[in-house]
Design a protein around this motif. Sequence first.
Motif, PDB file in Angstrom:
ATOM      1  N   SER A 302       0.818  -1.201   0.000  1.00  0.00           N
ATOM      2  CA  SER A 302       0.000   0.000   0.000  1.00  0.00           C
ATOM      3  C   SER A 302       0.858   1.259   0.000  1.00  0.00           C
ATOM      4  N   GLN A 303       0.331   2.317  -0.620  1.00  0.00           N
ATOM      5  CA  GLN A 303       0.991   3.616  -0.572  1.00  0.00           C
ATOM      6  C   GLN A 303       0.698   4.367   0.725  1.00  0.00           C
ATOM      7  N   LEU A 304      -0.262   3.880   1.508  1.00  0.00           N
ATOM      8  CA  LEU A 304      -0.623   4.534   2.764  1.00  0.00           C
ATOM      9  C   LEU A 304       0.281   4.038   3.883  1.00  0.00           C
ATOM     10  N   ALA A 305       0.723   4.975   4.717  1.00  0.00           N
ATOM     11  CA  ALA A 305       1.695   4.634   5.753  1.00  0.00           C
ATOM     12  C   ALA A 305       1.082   3.805   6.878  1.00  0.00           C
ATOM     13  N   VAL A 306      -0.175   4.080   7.213  1.00  0.00           N
ATOM     14  CA  VAL A 306      -0.815   3.377   8.331  1.00  0.00           C
ATOM     15  C   VAL A 306      -1.105   1.937   7.912  1.00  0.00           C
ATOM     16  N   PRO A 307      -0.718   0.941   8.705  1.00  0.00           N
ATOM     17  CA  PRO A 307      -1.001  -0.453   8.351  1.00  0.00           C
ATOM     18  C   PRO A 307      -2.503  -0.688   8.240  1.00  0.00           C
ATOM     19  N   PRO A 308      -2.925  -1.540   7.318  1.00  0.00           N
ATOM     20  CA  PRO A 308      -4.361  -1.807   7.176  1.00  0.00           C
ATOM     21  C   PRO A 308      -4.919  -2.478   8.412  1.00  0.00           C
ATOM     22  N   PRO A 309      -6.147  -2.168   8.781  1.00  0.00           N
ATOM     23  CA  PRO A 309      -6.749  -2.738   9.989  1.00  0.00           C
ATOM     24  C   PRO A 309      -7.363  -4.104   9.713  1.00  0.00           C
ATOM     25  N   SER A 310      -7.767  -4.770  10.774  1.00  0.00           N
ATOM     26  CA  SER A 310      -8.571  -5.972  10.623  1.00  0.00           C
ATOM     27  C   SER A 310     -10.022  -5.557  10.739  1.00  0.00           C
ATOM     28  N   LEU A 311     -10.796  -5.776   9.668  1.00  0.00           N
ATOM     29  CA  LEU A 311     -12.169  -5.287   9.624  1.00  0.00           C
ATOM     30  C   LEU A 311     -13.195  -6.372   9.898  1.00  0.00           C
ATOM     31  N   ASN A 312     -12.743  -7.594  10.127  1.00  0.00           N
ATOM     32  CA  ASN A 312     -13.691  -8.678  10.339  1.00  0.00           C
ATOM     33  C   ASN A 312     -14.062  -8.788  11.816  1.00  0.00           C
ATOM     34  N   ALA A 313     -15.008  -9.622  12.098  1.00  0.00           N
ATOM     35  CA  ALA A 313     -15.525  -9.756  13.458  1.00  0.00           C
ATOM     36  C   ALA A 313     -14.479 -10.345  14.394  1.00  0.00           C
ATOM     37  N   LYS A 314     -14.607  -9.994  15.667  1.00  0.00           N
ATOM     38  CA  LYS A 314     -13.684 -10.524  16.670  1.00  0.00           C
ATOM     39  C   LYS A 314     -13.842 -12.044  16.784  1.00  0.00           C
ATOM     40  N   GLY A 315     -12.711 -12.690  17.021  1.00  0.00           N
ATOM     41  CA  GLY A 315     -12.740 -14.132  17.179  1.00  0.00           C
ATOM     42  C   GLY A 315     -12.625 -14.891  15.874  1.00  0.00           C
ATOM     43  N   THR A 316     -12.510 -14.167  14.751  1.00  0.00           N
ATOM     44  CA  THR A 316     -12.333 -14.813  13.453  1.00  0.00           C
ATOM     45  C   THR A 316     -10.952 -14.462  12.910  1.00  0.00           C
ATOM     46  N   PRO A 317     -10.447 -15.215  11.945  1.00  0.00           N
ATOM     47  CA  PRO A 317      -9.116 -14.920  11.397  1.00  0.00           C
ATOM     48  C   PRO A 317      -9.048 -13.499  10.860  1.00  0.00           C
ATOM     49  N   PRO A 318      -7.877 -12.851  10.943  1.00  0.00           N
ATOM     50  CA  PRO A 318      -7.754 -11.456  10.505  1.00  0.00           C
ATOM     51  C   PRO A 318      -7.949 -11.313   8.994  1.00  0.00           C
TER      52      PRO A 318
END
Length: 355
Positions: A302-318
């Motif tokens: 990515s060209q964005l400096a901030v690492p991408p987040p985990s957007l899925n539900a808690k308790g599931t694979p990232p």
Amino acid sequence: MTAFIESFSTDQLLPPWQSLAARTWLFVIAVDRGLIAQHLDTRFNAAAPDRAPFHYTPLPGKTYGLLCVTRHESLSSTWEHRTGCDTVSHTELVWTFPTLRYSVGADNLLHDPHRVWIQPFAFTDNSYVMFSAREIWGTEMGMAALRMAEGAAPADLAIDMAIEGMAKFDPHAQSQSIGCMRMGLRPTAAKASLGQLLDEESDLNTFVDILLADGIFTGSIDSGIGTDSAGMEINTLRQFRDVFDMDSAAYRAIVSSTVQHSNIRDLAFFSGANTVVEFLCSDSMEETLHATFGGGVHHPQSQLAVPPPSLNAKGTPPTNWDMEYLPIEVALGISYTADAQFHIRTTLHTYGQTA
């Protein structure tokens, strides 16, 4: 036609809709007119089984589209007594571009050009809104996990989207949460005047005039062909697969709706050079991306400096962001807050329906 049987679960988002204080980011993107023409010819102009009494063409000159991300905090139906009731919130992403819709006369010539907007795809993070959009409005809307965050500085903008899909098609591959899109502004980004930005990108003048005329972020201004004081007219293709022939549609129709914006505030413009829009090239999305934006050069990260987040539900694979990135060149960035009204106008044509 069989009557629709209502229940409590189908009444909440009957049209029209209103969205109060919706926060929107628009990213103006130049697209190849051949790609737009191909989409129109295969979706709207093709005989299936008959031809519609309309013909759609790209606008003359340099062609642009809008990648729109909107956070709706208060969306509700305004049908009859339901105004203000059953409010829902959701964030959506929509790709849309303006075209000319001609009427086809008995002489098979094209008449009465009218400007309308086409929406090839859309995503939302609310399954109820997705259902209502697909089943009532006829919008090709899919499910996604969407994050839209803004900070004190323009560069704090972070928009991320993940979908359920496959990074690589493989006989043993399993569906998972995969990154689909990232947006943001560079650290040097600052608000700029629209006049200055148009001086730097003269081809944008005509497209910005279209936005003004269709009331995207100001009132309706008459600038000539196809203006509509009721707001921007959207044409969508509503269709259902034939269960016995998956390449055929049991029902196919063109639906016309409108979007109006009012009470616009916090309007700001940003140089496209300070804007980052990039899609991830998963096997689930790559064909759609290339058909929409062309090939482009893939990047490993990515060209964005901030690492991408985990957007899925808690308790599931990232969320899997480990794919190549396809940066999309942006011509202009726009942000604003407004109230929006969504109306269905009519079904313009039902394919295969005899008079």
